[in-house]
Motif scaffolding. Structure first.
Motif, PDB file in Angstrom:
ATOM      1  N   GLY A  92       0.921  -1.272   0.071  1.00 34.24           N
ATOM      2  CA  GLY A  92      -0.195   0.000   0.017  1.00 34.24           C
ATOM      3  C   GLY A  92       0.784   1.207   0.039  1.00 34.24           C
ATOM      4  O   GLY A  92       0.570   2.423  -0.880  1.00 34.24           O
ATOM      5  N   ILE A  93       2.038   1.412   0.642  1.00 32.51           N
ATOM      6  CA  ILE A  93       2.834   2.316   0.743  1.00 32.51           C
ATOM      7  C   ILE A  93       3.568   2.749  -0.486  1.00 32.51           C
ATOM      8  O   ILE A  93       3.789   3.747  -1.146  1.00 32.51           O
ATOM      9  N   VAL A  94       4.080   1.500  -1.037  1.00 32.47           N
ATOM     10  CA  VAL A  94       4.432   1.283  -2.462  1.00 32.47           C
ATOM     11  C   VAL A  94       3.735   2.114  -3.664  1.00 32.47           C
ATOM     12  O   VAL A  94       4.196   3.057  -4.298  1.00 32.47           O
ATOM     13  N   ILE A  95       2.349   1.638  -3.486  1.00 38.62           N
ATOM     14  CA  ILE A  95       1.512   2.397  -4.357  1.00 38.62           C
ATOM     15  C   ILE A  95       1.079   3.635  -4.166  1.00 38.62           C
ATOM     16  O   ILE A  95       1.160   4.638  -5.141  1.00 38.62           O
ATOM     17  N   GLN A  96       1.049   4.166  -3.045  1.00 38.95           N
ATOM     18  CA  GLN A  96       0.692   5.747  -2.619  1.00 38.95           C
ATOM     19  C   GLN A  96       2.166   6.563  -3.080  1.00 38.95           C
ATOM     20  O   GLN A  96       1.962   7.472  -3.538  1.00 38.95           O
ATOM     21  N   GLY A  97       3.288   5.759  -2.763  1.00 40.55           N
ATOM     22  CA  GLY A  97       4.486   6.580  -2.899  1.00 40.55           C
ATOM     23  C   GLY A  97       4.674   6.558  -4.467  1.00 40.55           C
ATOM     24  O   GLY A  97       5.068   7.925  -5.009  1.00 40.55           O
ATOM     25  N   VAL A  98       4.435   5.731  -5.233  1.00 38.76           N
ATOM     26  CA  VAL A  98       4.511   5.874  -6.824  1.00 38.76           C
ATOM     27  C   VAL A  98       3.832   6.982  -7.242  1.00 38.76           C
ATOM     28  O   VAL A  98       3.936   7.895  -8.029  1.00 38.76           O
ATOM     29  N   LEU A  99       2.246   6.884  -6.908  1.00 35.82           N
ATOM     30  CA  LEU A  99       1.351   8.101  -7.185  1.00 35.82           C
ATOM     31  C   LEU A  99       1.734   9.473  -6.755  1.00 35.82           C
ATOM     32  O   LEU A  99       1.479  10.384  -7.509  1.00 35.82           O
ATOM     33  N   LEU A 100       2.173   9.582  -5.420  1.00 35.32           N
ATOM     34  CA  LEU A 100       2.561  10.862  -4.974  1.00 35.32           C
ATOM     35  C   LEU A 100       3.877  11.279  -5.771  1.00 35.32           C
ATOM     36  O   LEU A 100       3.755  12.446  -6.215  1.00 35.32           O
ATOM     37  N   GLY A 101       4.716  10.327  -6.289  1.00 41.94           N
ATOM     38  CA  GLY A 101       6.011  10.778  -7.195  1.00 41.94           C
ATOM     39  C   GLY A 101       5.435  11.336  -8.394  1.00 41.94           C
ATOM     40  O   GLY A 101       6.063  12.240  -9.349  1.00 41.94           O
ATOM     41  N   LEU A 102       4.375  10.587  -8.985  1.00 41.63           N
ATOM     42  CA  LEU A 102       3.901  11.116 -10.455  1.00 41.63           C
ATOM     43  C   LEU A 102       3.179  12.250 -10.419  1.00 41.63           C
ATOM     44  O   LEU A 102       3.516  13.224 -11.138  1.00 41.63           O
ATOM     45  N   LEU A 103       2.528  12.736  -8.976  1.00 35.57           N
ATOM     46  CA  LEU A 103       1.893  13.868  -8.895  1.00 35.57           C
ATOM     47  C   LEU A 103       2.729  15.125  -8.724  1.00 35.57           C
ATOM     48  O   LEU A 103       3.030  16.111  -9.576  1.00 35.57           O
ATOM     49  N   ILE A 104       4.009  14.572  -7.992  1.00 37.69           N
ATOM     50  CA  ILE A 104       4.993  15.680  -7.774  1.00 37.69           C
ATOM     51  C   ILE A 104       5.819  16.013  -9.198  1.00 37.69           C
ATOM     52  O   ILE A 104       6.184  16.937  -9.708  1.00 37.69           O
ATOM     53  N   PHE A 105       5.986  14.638  -9.937  1.00 34.99           N
ATOM     54  CA  PHE A 105       6.740  14.783 -11.290  1.00 34.99           C
ATOM     55  C   PHE A 105       5.756  15.632 -12.349  1.00 34.99           C
ATOM     56  O   PHE A 105       6.732  16.253 -13.080  1.00 34.99           O
TER      57      PHE A 105
END
Length: 570
Positions: free
Chosen positions: A250-263
Motif C-alpha cells: 500500500g505504501i509503495v503504491i501511494q508513494g509511486v502515485l505521489l511521485g507522479l503527482l510531484i513529477f
C-alpha cells in the motif's frame, strides 16, 4: 412552479436510492448518526440534481450523459459506510483495534464533506443561473429552504458524531477543520477539472473522481504530517491498517502515485523555465528541441521515482531495505508463480491488442462494443491472479496504474519519440466519451477492477468483495452494453442512454458468475488463505463428525462449509 422531487423521479434515481436504503437497512444502532447524515446527503443531492438538470448549459459536460449528481454524491460515503458496518463487526469480535474503526469513521465524514461541498457549490451555481435568467423566478425558494435545512442538520450530526470519538474539544475542532479543507479542496478541484477538460465527464463522474483524489491524497498528507510531527495531528487521522501500520504494498503504491503527482508539477515548471531561458533561440531545429524536452522528461522522472518517492515511503514506513530492491525481493520470493503470471499477462495483452487494433482500424463495429472485449480480457487476466496471488495482484495494479499515467503524460505532452505513436494507438480505441485532451477509458477499467481489491484489504468477512470490480465491469458491464445496444428499448432516463434491458442483462450475468465463482473459491481453498478469516480464530472443525462449530461470526466459513456439504452447530 416548483418541481416536486417525487414527480421528477426517474429510473436511475430510484435505483440509486434503493441502493442507499439497502445499506441503511443493515446498519447497527451505533451508526445511526451516519445513517441520518447519508439520508440527508441523498435528499440534498436529489434536489440539486433536479435543479441542475432544469438549468442546462451550466457546465461543459460529456454530451449524451445524464448529470449523475446523486450517484456521484452518495457513492463514496455509501462505500465508506459499508466498510464501517464491516469494521464494527470486527471490533465486536475483537479482530481489529478501535483505532481502525475511528479512522474509517473519519474517512466516512471526509467523503461526505467532499460530496456536501460539491453539492453546495452546484446548488449556488444553479440558483444564480436561474435568478439571472428570470429575476422574478421564485420556484427555487422551496429548494433553497429544504437544502439549507439538510446542510444544517448534516453539520449538526457531523459535529455530534465527531465529538463522540474525540477526547477534547480541540480535537473535535481540528477534525471539523480537516473536513472543511476536504470540502473546499474538492470544490476547487472539480472547478478546475470541468474547465480544463470540457466534455470529458458528467458532473457526477467529476464529483466522484475529485472526491476520491482529495480523500486519497488527504489521507497521505495526514499520514505524513502525523509521522513527522505527531504532536500536531491526532492519531485518529492516520490509517492503522494491518494492525498498527499500513502494508508495504500500500505504501509503495501511494508513494509511486505521489511521485507522479510531484513529477507532473516539476516537469511543467522545468519546461517553462527551459523555454524562458533557452526557448527564445529559434535557430535550433524542432527535432533538437524535442530531444531536449525528452531528456528533461526522463531525467526528472527518474530522479523523482528513484530518489524522492522512495524517501517518502521510508519516512512513513520503516522499510528494511530501499523500496526499489524490496519490490524485486517481493517478486522473486515466489519467482515461478509470479514470473509465470507476468508472461501470461504479456501474451494475452500482445495477442489482444494486435487483434483488436486491426479490427478497430478496418471494422465498422462501434468503439463502445469493441472496448468491451477488453473488459472480458480483464476477467481472464485478473480473476485467476486474485484467487492464487492476491498480494502480487495488488502490486501489479499499482504498477499498471503508474504505467498508464506515464503514458498519458507522454501522449499529452507529445514526448519524443513515443508521444505521437501513443496518441495514434490510443485514439483507435476512443469514442464520444473521450477527447483529445485526456483519455480516461483505460483508467476507468483498471481502477474499477483494482479499487474493490484495495478497499477490501485488512479485515474482510465477505468473500466476493474483492471480485466486485472484475465481475461487474468484466462481465456485468459487458453484457449490459451488448444487450442494451442490440435489444434495449426502455431507457432509465430521458437524457441517458442506459436501458432497462441492458441493466437486467448485467445483473443476471453477474449473479450467474457469482453462482459459478463461489464453488470454485471453496474448492481452491481461497477462503482459508484470507488472514481476517482464519479458521482457528472462529471455528472448531470437527473432522470426525464433519461438523462446524460456530464460535463467533462465521460468514465466509459457513459459506465454504455449506458448499462442501457440511452442517453447522450454533
Amino acid at each position: 412552479m416548483a418541481i416536486s422531487p417525487l414527480k421528477a423521479m426517474n429510473g436511475e434515481r430510484v435505483v440509486v436510492l434503493i441502493f442507499v436504503l439497502r445499506v441503511l437497512s443493515s446498519l447497527p444502532l451505533a451508526l445511526l448518526p451516519h445513517a441520518l447524515s447519508l439520508s440527508l446527503l441523498s435528499l440534498f443531492s436529489l434536489v440539486v440534481e433536479i435543479r441542475v438538470d432544469n438549468s442546462p448549459s451550466l457546465f461543459k459536460t460529456r454530451p449524451g450523459a445524464s448529470s449523475g449528481i446523486i450517484l456521484g454524491a452518495v457513492t463514496l460515503p455509501t462505500v465508506m459506510l459499508s466498510k464501517l458496518i464491516q469494521l464494527s463487526r470486527a471490533v465486536s469480535l475483537q479482530q481489529i483495534e478501535i483505532g481502525e474503526l475511528e479512522h474509517m469513521t473519519m474517512q466516512f465524514w471526509a467523503a461526505s464533506a467532499c460530496s456536501c461541498g460539491v453539492l453546495i457549490f452546484l446548488f449556488i451555481v444553479a440558483w444564480c443561473a436561474a435568478n439571472k435568467k428570470n429575476p422574478h423566478f421564485s420556484c427555487s425558494v422551496w429548494d433553497a429552504k429544504f437544502s439549507l435545512s439538510c446542510v444544517i442538520l448534516y453539520s449538526a450530526v457531523c459535529c455530534i458524531s465527531l465529538a463522540t470519538i474525540s477526547h477534547t474539544g480541540f480535537n473535535t475542532a481540528l477534525k471539523l477543520l480537516w473536513l472543511l479543507c476536504h470540502g473546499f479542496a474538492t470544490v476547487k478541484l472539480i472547478q478546475h477539472l470541468l474547465s480544463t477538460f470540457p466534455f470529458c465527464a458528467s458532473i457526477g463522474e467529476a464529483n466522484l473522481v475529485t472526491s476520491g483524489l482529495v480523500l486519497y491524497f488527504g489521507d497521505m498528507l495526514a499520514c505524513t504530517i502525523s509521522k513527522v510531527c505527531r504532536l500536531l495531528i491526532p492519531p485518529e487521522l492516520v490509517s492503522i491498517r494491518y494492525g498498527i501500520k499500513r502494508s508495504e504494498i500500500g505504501i509503495v503504491i501511494q508513494g509511486v502515485l505521489l511521485g507522479l503527482l510531484i513529477f507532473s508539477a516539476v516537469f511543467k515548471f522545468l519546461i517553462h523555465l527551459w523555454e524562458y531561458f533557452w526557448g527564445a533561440n529559434n535557430s535550433e531545429s524542432r527535432e533538437r528541441k524535442e530531444i531536449w524536452i525528452s531528456l528533461i522528461f526522463l531525467t526528472s522522472l527518474g530522479f523523482i521515482m528513484i530518489a524522492v518517492a522512495p524517501s517518502w515511503m521510508m519516512i512513513v514506513l520503516d522499510f528494511d531495505v530501499h523500496p526499489v530492491p524490496w519490490i524485486f525481493e517481493f517478486i522473486f520470493s515466489e519467482p515461478f508463480k509470479r514470473l509465470s503470471l507476468c508472461i501470461y499477462w504479456l501474451v494475452l495483452i500482445y495477442a489482444s491488442v494486435l487483434r483488436f487494433y486491426n479490427i478497430s482500424k478496418n471494422s465498422k463495429i462501434e468503439r463502445i462494443l469493441l472496448r468491451k472485449y477488453y473488459h472480458l480480457l480483464a476477467v481472464l487476466m485478473f480473476l485467476p491472479t486474485l484467487i492464487y496471488q492476491p498480494k502480487f495482484l495488488d502490486l501489479a495494479f499499482g504498477a499498471a496504474l503508474a504505467v498508464f499515467l506515464v503514458l498519458e503524460i507522454i501522449r499529452v505532452w507529445r514526448i519524443w519519440p513515443l508521444g505521437q505513436l501513443v496518441h495514434q494507438f490510443m485514439s483507435a480505441f476512443t469514442d464520444h466519451r473521450d477527447s483529445d485532451l485526456i483519455i480516461v477509458s483505460h483508467f476507468s477499467l483498471l481502477l474499477g477492477c483494482a479499487l474493490p481489491i484495495w478497499m477490501s484489504s485488512g479485515f474482510n468477512d465477505r468473500p466476493l468483495t474483492p471480485f466486485a470490480g472484475i465481475l461487474s465491469l468484466g462481465i456485468g458491464d459487458t453484457m449490459a452494453s451488448m444487450v442494451g445496444h442490440k435489444y434495449g428499448v426502455l431507457r432509465w432516463s430521458k437524457t441517458g442512454k442506459k436501458t432497462i434491458e441492458g441493466t437486467a442483462a448485467g445483473i443476471t450475468s453477474v449473479l450467474a458468475a457469482c453462482s459459478v465463482l463461489l464453488p470454485l473459491l471453496a474448492s481452491t481453498g481461497y477462503f482459508l488463505t484470507q488472514p481476517s478469516l482464519s479458521v482457528s480464530a472462529h471455528f472448531d472443525l470437527q473432522k470426525d463428525t464433519g461438523m462446524v462449530t460456530n464460535k463467533s461470526f462465521p460468514t465466509c466459513f459457513h459459506l465454504e462449509a455449506f458448499l462442501k456439504g457440511k452442517k453447522f452447530i450454533y
